[in-house]
Design an enzyme around this catalytic site. Structure first.
Site, short mmCIF file in Angstrom:
data_model
loop_
_atom_site.label_atom_id
_atom_site.label_comp_id
_atom_site.label_asym_id
_atom_site.label_seq_id
_atom_site.Cartn_x
_atom_site.Cartn_y
_atom_site.Cartn_z
N CYS A 54 0.74 -1.24 -0.09
CA CYS A 54 -0.06 0.00 -0.03
C CYS A 54 0.77 1.11 -0.05
O CYS A 54 0.59 2.34 -0.89
CB CYS A 54 -0.89 0.05 1.24
SG CYS A 54 -0.23 0.01 2.65
N HIS A 107 -2.41 1.33 6.94
CA HIS A 107 -2.51 1.29 5.59
C HIS A 107 -2.09 2.71 5.24
O HIS A 107 -2.12 3.73 6.16
CB HIS A 107 -4.14 1.29 5.44
CG HIS A 107 -4.42 0.97 4.03
ND1 HIS A 107 -3.92 -0.09 3.01
CD2 HIS A 107 -5.35 1.72 3.17
CE1 HIS A 107 -4.40 0.14 1.94
NE2 HIS A 107 -5.21 1.19 1.88
N ASP A 132 -8.40 4.84 -2.07
CA ASP A 132 -7.81 3.61 -1.29
C ASP A 132 -7.21 2.99 -2.28
O ASP A 132 -7.62 2.48 -3.31
CB ASP A 132 -8.93 2.85 -0.62
CG ASP A 132 -8.66 1.67 0.29
OD1 ASP A 132 -7.39 1.16 0.01
OD2 ASP A 132 -9.07 1.49 1.35
#
Length: 504
Positions: A56, A162, A180
């Site tokens: 991520c 994240h 995201d």
């Protein structure tokens, strides 16, 4: 029939609002009307899904770097230069990131290595109002993007830590749009600023520090053209500490009278593998069918690198480093790793393997690479000046790939090259060049502890950046910023290392 695996997750709403929902579209329309989506269109043009569950941080950074149109300076696939997750490996091996993920400090390090300007804040060094102001600043601009590091649990989502970029801000509801990068899991969604701040204000168990956010933008200064600091080796932190913290103390403790004594003192106390801390950048390309042609762009980049190399060798300091390296106190006696890596075929063999991994988008895990048959040739590329092309063959899994390494050279007489190539007039970057630029990059205050005033004046003249040619000055100042930054960007260091305004 049983199906293995998971196909997405249902976005917990509230607290989040799906970007594609009616409410999400209404929020975006109102944010667009108020002007708080300036950075959205650049980001959405390069929006990508992370290619690994732990990537991520890499995906967020690659997306932002491409949105900022920062040139990686090396090819991705075919002839194209482009940021991909597989290219963000200068701080940690990709295999380690795949297994463990990335920390806040590592993403900062990666952004710096990629040539971006970074302002980073843990929640302990900021406030929610500061964060909101930074969100507004970046969502109103195409030249700045904000990446957040947060814990999903606060949003009732599965998972833990994240990273993702912020795409827009809705002032009326005080909500931000999270793009995201785990798009296989959750879609882009709106969340309240207060809740995102709460999600950032959590402890990362891997480091013991709070999460936060970072502002990524294009630097005003040119990135490194030829030289760079290497933070992939295990000892980079101790080496950075030596040059920034330990050298000033050494100079205070000794009664030094001459420049060679200063150099000798510095080199005698070098940490192990310090020679790997600074490197010169070699460009790798696939072998063209005609075997030799260089594009106008490649010729131009090589010409600039050769100009930097020549300017290094015209400094007073380079002459002293060269003379000292041939003296009885040569660093090669005590630190062979610093001085025994100037053979061009050996350099090329190492670069080939790195280049093969990058060109094929591999992380090097469980891959056997073997370099064979290097050859060196000189090409006439610009204004009748020779340019060096090292060709070789990389063998992997029975397949052969022909690669070229484009090597900058400078015309030097045999008495000053300092490379061991006494009869050569075309010299590629060597250890003496690396040591020279590294010493030039040391902070000004490094030398202030020298007791002898005449020696201090001479040292300050030798190490001054003010009188350097513009292009070399930019190179040295970039290395200095890297050095200061690397000293502070380790997650285990004190929290105040993230006061980065003075480093960028």
């Amino acid at each position: 029939m049983a199906l293995a695996g998971l196909y997405r997750r249902t976005l917990p709403s509230p607290p989040a609002i799906d970007f594609a929902s009616l409410d999400g579209k209404q929020l975006f329309a109102e944010a667009l009307q108020s002007g708080n989506v300036g950075g959205f269109f650049k980001l959405i043009s390069y929006f990508q899904t992370q290619s690994e569950p732990a990537y991520c941080g890499l995906a967020s950074l690659a997306m932002v770097l491409n949105a900022l149109a920062i040139d990686p300076g090396r090819k991705w696939k075919g002839p194209w230069r482009w940021f991909d997750e597989s290219m963000l490996d200068c701080c940690e091996p990709l295999e380690k990131i795949k297994a463990e993920g990335t920390t806040f400090g590592q993403v900062i390090c990666l952004a710096q290595c990629a040539g971006a300007k970074v302002e980073a804040f843990r929640t302990a060094q900021s406030t929610i109002n500061d964060f909101r102001n930074h969100v507004i600043k970046c969502t109103n601009s195409e030249d700045c993007h904000l990446i957040t590091s947060y814990h999903r649990k606060i949003f009732k989502q599965t998972g833990s830590g994240h990273f993702s970029p912020i795409g827009a801000y809705h002032a009326g509801s005080d909500m931000v749009l999270i793009l995201d990068v785990a798009r296989f899991k959750y879609p882009p969604h709106w969340v309240p600023v207060s809740l995102l701040w709460q999600a950032m204000d959590t402890i990362d168990a891997a480091t013991g520090y709070r999460r936060g956010y970072m502002l990524i933008s294009r630097p005003q200064e040119a990135p490194s053209l030829l030289y760079t600091l290497n933070c992939r080796q295990e000892s980079w932190l101790s080496t950075a500490k030596y040059f920034v913290d330990d050298v000033p103390l050494l100079l205070q403790s000794e009664d030094l009278k001459t420049v060679p004594q200063v150099l000798s003192l510095l080199f005698q106390h070098l940490p192990a593998n310090a020679g790997d801390f600074v490197a010169w950048i070699a460009e790798v390309r696939r072998r063209e069918e005609d075997g030799s042609s260089l594009s106008v762009e490649e010729k131009g980049r090589l010409a600039i690198k050769e100009r930097v190399l020549q300017e290094v060798r015209e400094t007073k300091l380079f002459k002293f480093v060269t003379e000292w390296s041939f003296s009885g106190g040569s660093c090669c006696r005590n630190e062979p790793s610093v001085c025994d890596k100037d053979s061009l075929p050996e350099i090329a063999a190492s670069v080939y393997c790195q280049g093969a991994e990058l060109l094929n988008s591999r992380d090097g895990a469980n891959q056997e690479l073997c370099c064979r048959g290097t050859s060196i040739e000189s090409l006439r590329a610009k204004e009748d000046l020779p340019m060096t092309l090292v060709s070789g063959k990389v063998v992997s899994g029975g397949r052969e790939q022909l690669l070229d390494v484009l090597v900058p050279i400078s015309l030097a007489n045999s008495s000053s090259s300092g490379s061991g190539l006494h009869n050569s007039t075309e010299i590629h970057p060597t250890t003496n060049d690396l040591l020279t630029v590294l010493l030039l990059a040391l902070p000004y205050h490094t030398w202030l502890g020298i007791k002898d005033e005449r020696l201090l004046a001479k040292i300050q003249d030798f190490f001054s950046t003010e009188n350097l040619p513009d292009i070399l000055q930019e190179e040295v100042l970039h290395l200095r910023r890297q050095l200061q930054f690397l000293r502070r960007c380790k997650d285990k260091e004190a929290d105040d290392y993230l006061v980065l305004a003075s480093l960028t």
